[in-house]
Design a protein around this motif. Structure first.
Motif, PDB file in Angstrom:
ATOM      1  N   GLN A 251       0.829  -1.205   0.000  1.00 53.97           N
ATOM      2  CA  GLN A 251       0.000   0.000   0.000  1.00 53.97           C
ATOM      3  C   GLN A 251       0.861   1.251   0.000  1.00 53.97           C
ATOM      4  O   GLN A 251       0.488   2.276  -0.577  1.00 53.97           O
ATOM      5  CB  GLN A 251      -0.920  -0.011   1.226  1.00 53.97           C
ATOM      6  CG  GLN A 251      -1.965   1.091   1.241  1.00 53.97           C
ATOM      7  CD  GLN A 251      -3.071   0.850   0.215  1.00 53.97           C
ATOM      8  OE1 GLN A 251      -3.356  -0.286  -0.136  1.00 53.97           O
ATOM      9  NE2 GLN A 251      -3.693   1.914  -0.260  1.00 53.97           N
ATOM     10  N   ARG A 289      -3.157  -4.103  -2.683  1.00 53.75           N
ATOM     11  CA  ARG A 289      -3.144  -2.643  -2.679  1.00 53.75           C
ATOM     12  C   ARG A 289      -4.585  -2.149  -2.839  1.00 53.75           C
ATOM     13  O   ARG A 289      -5.315  -2.620  -3.716  1.00 53.75           O
ATOM     14  CB  ARG A 289      -2.280  -2.107  -3.826  1.00 53.75           C
ATOM     15  CG  ARG A 289      -2.194  -0.576  -3.870  1.00 53.75           C
ATOM     16  CD  ARG A 289      -1.542  -0.126  -5.166  1.00 53.75           C
ATOM     17  NE  ARG A 289      -0.164  -0.516  -5.232  1.00 53.75           N
ATOM     18  CZ  ARG A 289       0.855   0.217  -4.775  1.00 53.75           C
ATOM     19  NH1 ARG A 289       0.605   1.401  -4.215  1.00 53.75           N
ATOM     20  NH2 ARG A 289       2.084  -0.210  -4.886  1.00 53.75           N
ATOM     21  N   PHE A 290      -4.998  -1.206  -1.994  1.00 55.18           N
ATOM     22  CA  PHE A 290      -6.362  -0.711  -2.025  1.00 55.18           C
ATOM     23  C   PHE A 290      -6.398   0.686  -2.653  1.00 55.18           C
ATOM     24  O   PHE A 290      -5.436   1.452  -2.564  1.00 55.18           O
ATOM     25  CB  PHE A 290      -6.934  -0.675  -0.604  1.00 55.18           C
ATOM     26  CG  PHE A 290      -7.016  -2.047   0.020  1.00 55.18           C
ATOM     27  CD1 PHE A 290      -8.131  -2.840  -0.172  1.00 55.18           C
ATOM     28  CD2 PHE A 290      -5.949  -2.552   0.756  1.00 55.18           C
ATOM     29  CE1 PHE A 290      -8.199  -4.118   0.377  1.00 55.18           C
ATOM     30  CE2 PHE A 290      -6.005  -3.826   1.304  1.00 55.18           C
ATOM     31  CZ  PHE A 290      -7.130  -4.614   1.110  1.00 55.18           C
ATOM     32  N   GLU A 291      -7.528   0.988  -3.282  1.00 55.26           N
ATOM     33  CA  GLU A 291      -7.647   2.236  -4.024  1.00 55.26           C
ATOM     34  C   GLU A 291      -7.738   3.454  -3.112  1.00 55.26           C
ATOM     35  O   GLU A 291      -7.467   4.572  -3.537  1.00 55.26           O
ATOM     36  CB  GLU A 291      -8.860   2.187  -4.949  1.00 55.26           C
ATOM     37  CG  GLU A 291      -8.728   1.156  -6.071  1.00 55.26           C
ATOM     38  CD  GLU A 291      -9.908   1.176  -7.013  1.00 55.26           C
ATOM     39  OE1 GLU A 291     -10.828   1.994  -6.778  1.00 55.26           O
ATOM     40  OE2 GLU A 291      -9.913   0.394  -7.977  1.00 55.26           O
ATOM     41  N   SER A 292      -8.131   3.231  -1.870  1.00 52.72           N
ATOM     42  CA  SER A 292      -8.292   4.365  -0.955  1.00 52.72           C
ATOM     43  C   SER A 292      -7.916   3.952   0.453  1.00 52.72           C
ATOM     44  O   SER A 292      -7.857   2.756   0.780  1.00 52.72           O
ATOM     45  CB  SER A 292      -9.734   4.877  -0.973  1.00 52.72           C
ATOM     46  OG  SER A 292     -10.608   3.890  -0.421  1.00 52.72           O
ATOM     47  N   GLY A 295     -10.690   2.043   2.006  1.00 51.69           N
ATOM     48  CA  GLY A 295     -10.700   0.639   1.607  1.00 51.69           C
ATOM     49  C   GLY A 295      -9.711  -0.175   2.415  1.00 51.69           C
ATOM     50  O   GLY A 295     -10.004  -1.320   2.815  1.00 51.69           O
TER      51      GLY A 295
END
Length: 318
Positions: A251, A289-292, A295
């Protein structure tokens, strides 16, 4: 349990004993059969039981760079062996010179002159001496000369782990590396453990509301595959349910592989500089990996929830 580092540590008045020799990394269920038989035999004969092992792993001396991942450090092995009733643990420094001892010289210098073996308990595939030239047949042959008996434990533990092949340290290492904690636990007879000292990391977990213990492990430690796991963090004798992260923090584009454990629902823990243990119960999910940030926080909250459920179920009365 007595612990000796080298032949010179053995008391000069040491009498007869029952001995078993091996790397015994992990002290898994197959090892437990052999060690348990050595302990039982020693009690039958009214003498102490001794486990002989080596440091470093012989492969590192014979073939530098081939040291296998370590399932349990020596202190942990000693703890497990003591729990099996072993009276003494002898850790022999495995040097280039020591590796050149012939099987006969090994028997005389270790088993006869120092440990005064009354019986030797081994598995059928036991090899020893220069170029691993010695085997249980040779060990038994010299037993007649030096007044010790040899017993071979040919019982083999098998299970679902690894497709039903015999339990071994090699198989346990493979399953740990694959993140198969159920399989590894079946072989070890307990959840796989990683130990180390808590060091300061980037402290991103603290900023997100989930402070983690960043565990600096020893070289060659067998660390599970990257991912999130349920398990426990043990510090200063206290065992706490934990959500555990292994790998690089994708991330935040981190590059260093770490083992980090969040002690569930614990506030204000200060573990820096402490030696801790992390036990891996179950794989929860892979690294992602998260978009926000929202998240990521949602995923972490779910990880913690699942880890709590899994550890509660494991600890529930059966």
């Amino acid at each position: 349990m007595q612990r000796w580092r080298g032949l010179e540590d053995i008391p000069q008045d040491w009498g007869r004993s029952v001995v078993t020799i091996g790397s015994y990394d992990g002290v898994h269920r197959g090892h437990q059969l052999i060690i348990g038989r050595a302990v039982a035999k020693a009690r039958e004969l009214g003498v102490p039981s001794v486990v002989v092992t080596f440091s470093p792993h012989p492969s590192e001396v014979v073939r530098p760079g081939s040291h296998p991942p370590i399932l349990a450090p020596y202190d942990r092995r000693a703890e497990l062996m003591a729990g099996l009733g072993v009276d003494a643990l002898l850790i022999l420094p495995f040097t280039a010179e020591f590796s050149k001892l012939s099987p006969a010289d090994f028997i005389v210098k270790v088993l006869v002159d120092k440990l005064h073996a009354r019986a030797v308990i081994e598995g059928p595939n036991f090899r020893f001496g220069h170029r691993a030239a010695g085997n249980v047949d040779f060990l038994r042959e010299l037993g007649g000369t030096y007044d010790y008996e040899v017993e071979v434990v040919d019982l083999v533990e098998r299970g679902e782990a690894g497709g039903g092949v015999p339990f071994s340290s090699t198989l346990a290492r493979r399953l740990v590396a694959e993140g198969d904690m159920d399989g590894a636990a079946e072989i070890l007879g307990r959840p796989h453990r990683v130990e180390g000292v808590v060091v300061r990391g980037a402290q991103r977990g603290r900023e997100l509301g989930y402070p983690t213990a960043n565990v600096e492990t020893a070289p060659h430690t067998a660390i599970p595959a990257d991912g999130v796991y349920a398990g426990w963090l043990t510090a200063d004798g206290e065992r706490m349910p934990a959500a555990i992260s292994v790998g690089t923090n994708v991330q935040f584009d981190a590059t260093e592989r770490t083992v980090e454990a969040y002690a569930i629902d614990r506030i204000g823990l200060d573990l820096y500089g402490q030696h801790v243990a992390v036990d891996f119960l179950a794989y929860v999910r892979g690294m992602a990996r998260f978009e926000s940030l929202d998240g990521l926080l949602e995923a972490i909250a779910d990880d913690v929830k699942r880890a709590r459920v899994l550890t509660d179920a494991y600890d529930a009365p059966r």
